[in-house]
Design an enzyme around this catalytic site. Structure first.
Site, PDB file in Angstrom:
ATOM      1  N   GLY A  32      85.219 -25.461   9.147  1.00 13.96           N
ATOM      2  CA  GLY A  32      83.827 -24.764   9.349  1.00 13.96           C
ATOM      3  C   GLY A  32      83.495 -24.340   8.079  1.00 13.96           C
ATOM      4  N   ARG A  85      80.504 -12.348  23.037  1.00 12.64           N
ATOM      5  CA  ARG A  85      81.174 -13.391  22.601  1.00 12.64           C
ATOM      6  C   ARG A  85      81.833 -14.284  23.561  1.00 12.64           C
ATOM      7  NH1 ARG A  85      82.101  -8.309  20.428  1.00 12.64           N
ATOM      8  NH2 ARG A  85      81.968  -8.233  18.250  1.00 12.64           N
ATOM      9  N   ASN A 135      83.129 -23.472  22.341  1.00 13.37           N
ATOM     10  CA  ASN A 135      84.195 -23.279  21.229  1.00 13.37           C
ATOM     11  C   ASN A 135      85.409 -23.581  21.536  1.00 13.37           C
ATOM     12  OD1 ASN A 135      82.083 -22.506  19.506  1.00 13.37           O
ATOM     13  ND2 ASN A 135      82.476 -20.270  19.481  1.00 13.37           N
ATOM     14  N   ARG A 182      84.405  -1.228  10.078  1.00  9.90           N
ATOM     15  CA  ARG A 182      83.129  -0.938  10.510  1.00  9.90           C
ATOM     16  C   ARG A 182      83.270   0.953  11.101  1.00  9.90           C
ATOM     17  NH1 ARG A 182      81.748  -6.434  13.702  1.00  9.90           N
ATOM     18  NH2 ARG A 182      80.610  -7.227  12.196  1.00  9.90           N
ATOM     19  N   HIS A 222      88.880  -8.329  20.974  1.00  9.95           N
ATOM     20  CA  HIS A 222      87.687  -8.148  20.252  1.00  9.95           C
ATOM     21  C   HIS A 222      86.511  -8.323  21.004  1.00  9.95           C
ATOM     22  CE1 HIS A 222      85.193  -8.422  16.608  1.00  9.95           C
ATOM     23  NE2 HIS A 222      84.998  -9.684  16.926  1.00  9.95           N
TER      24      HIS A 222
END
Ligand SMILES: NC(=O)c1ccc[n+]([C@@H]2O[C@H](COP(=O)([O-])OP(=O)(O)OC[C@H]3O[C@@H](n4cnc5c(N)ncnc54)[C@H](O)[C@@H]3O)[C@@H](O)[C@H]2O)c1
Length: 323
Positions: free
Chosen positions: A11, A92, A99, A155, A179
């Site tokens: 990618g 997601r 994907n 974060r 996630h």
């Protein structure tokens, strides 16, 4: 004399380009930037731009832009960003249909070209993609990890540092679980150089920071119109460096669980030690009852997405992009 390392980046989009730039800057090895045939010239152009950047900066890395998996033969590390990112308003998990077939295609090609590599998956939905990469490719479980916890913890650390008016260098935080929106920032393991965060910030502030961390990806997505890429790339490079340089770093990564934390046959974020052996061990840390309950909820969400992905019609490859 040891030969130069080879890092294959699957990618060549936003994160792929930033990964390539970091590999060159840190002189980790030669880089292969692979994308689909329609974007082969784009990958070649990015590679050339980076090699010219290296000429200015005195960096020797060779960067190859390609759509041929032959160029990935013998890669030491493979970092996968192939797929589409979220658009504002998407979760997601909305990316499964596109994907999951892509990661299966990537796993098939990687199994032929570079089965000995250490694989770091970034594409979303992350934990499911790690699961698919390992099971489809048949790679050893300790050689496939997902990048999410390093980014989510960064974060969390940033927001704590800003609220407590301390250097981000001194904040140590851990984010576990899948996630997704129910990831689990572990407040009990979060300190400012050993000082528990609860001594520096009140409960309401910590709660707000936990919420902002969980929505950290969506916040950037809303502002930029596409996913974050600088911090995700840096996070994956920290993991790649830990493997290539046998650093034995303890990092939160999505890894295949074999009973740790009470879960088995599931990939989700846990503290792992990464060194030359890949995932050398999974570390179990004590959790409060509330954190255990949150981890359970997160694990259930990951399992639900894994079983959705396992069903048809997501079995076929979308582009027929196989060697
Ligand atoms: N794990 C995390 O914390 C995290 C953070 C940010 C983004 N992401 C995810 O990372 C992925 C990549 O994000 P991006 O911003 O770089 O996206 P991008 O669209 O800029 O790049 C993705 C690239 O993958 C390529 N691609 C598609 N199918 C391919 C295939 N079969 N083989 C090789 N290449 C293929 C595309 O052509 C594109 O160039 C997304 O799924 C995004 O959701 C994960």
């Amino acid at each position: 004399m040891s030969k130069r390392k080879k890092i294959a980046l699957i990618g060549a989009g936003n994160i792929g380009g930033e990964l390539a730039a970091l590999c060159c800057s840190k002189q980790l090895g030669d880089v292969v930037l692979l994308d689909i045939p329609d974007k082969a010239d784009f990958a070649r152009g990015k590679a050339l731009d980076l090699e010219q950047d290296g000429a200015v900066r005195g960096l020797d890395a060779c960067v190859t832009g390609t759509s041929s998996w032959d160029d990935c033969t013998g890669a030491d590390v493979v970092i996968v960003t192939a797929g589409i990112p979220r658009k504002p308003g998407q979760s997601r998990d909305d990316l499964i249909a596109v994907n999951v077939p892509i990661i299966r295609e990537v796993a098939d090609n990687a199994a032929r070209s570079c089965p000995e590599a250490f694989f770091i998956v970034i594409s979303n939905p992350l934990d499911v993609m790690v699961h698919e990469m390992q099971s489809r490719g048949g790679f050893p479980k300790n050689k496939v990890v997902g990048m999410a916890g390093v980014l989510d913890a960064a974060r969390f650390q940033l927001f704590i540092a800003r609220a407590a008016c301390v250097s981000v260098k001194d904040v140590r935080a851990m984010v576990l679980g899948g996630h997704g929106d129910d990831m689990v920032p572990i407040v009990s393991a979060t300190t400012v150089n050993g000082v528990p965060v609860a001594q520096l910030l009140d409960a309401a502030t910590i709660r707000a920071i936990v919420l902002r961390t969980r929505n950290g990806g969506a916040e950037v997505l809303r502002l930029m119109g596409t996913s974050a890429y600088y911090a995700p790339a840096s996070s994956a490079i920290a993991m790649a460096e830990a493997y290539l340089l046998d650093q034995k770093r303890l990092l939160p990564c999505s890894a295949f669980l074999g009973g740790e934390y009470g879960y088995r046959d599931l990939c989700m974020g846990v503290p792992v030690v990464i060194g030359a052996g890949g995932v050398e061990r999974i570390v179990e840390i004590p959790l409060t009852d509330e954190e255990k309950a949150m981890l359970k909820r997160s694990a259930e969400s990951v399992r639900a997405v894994v079983s959705t992905a396992a069903q048809s019609p997501y079995r076929a490859s979308p582009s027929g992009f196989l060697r």
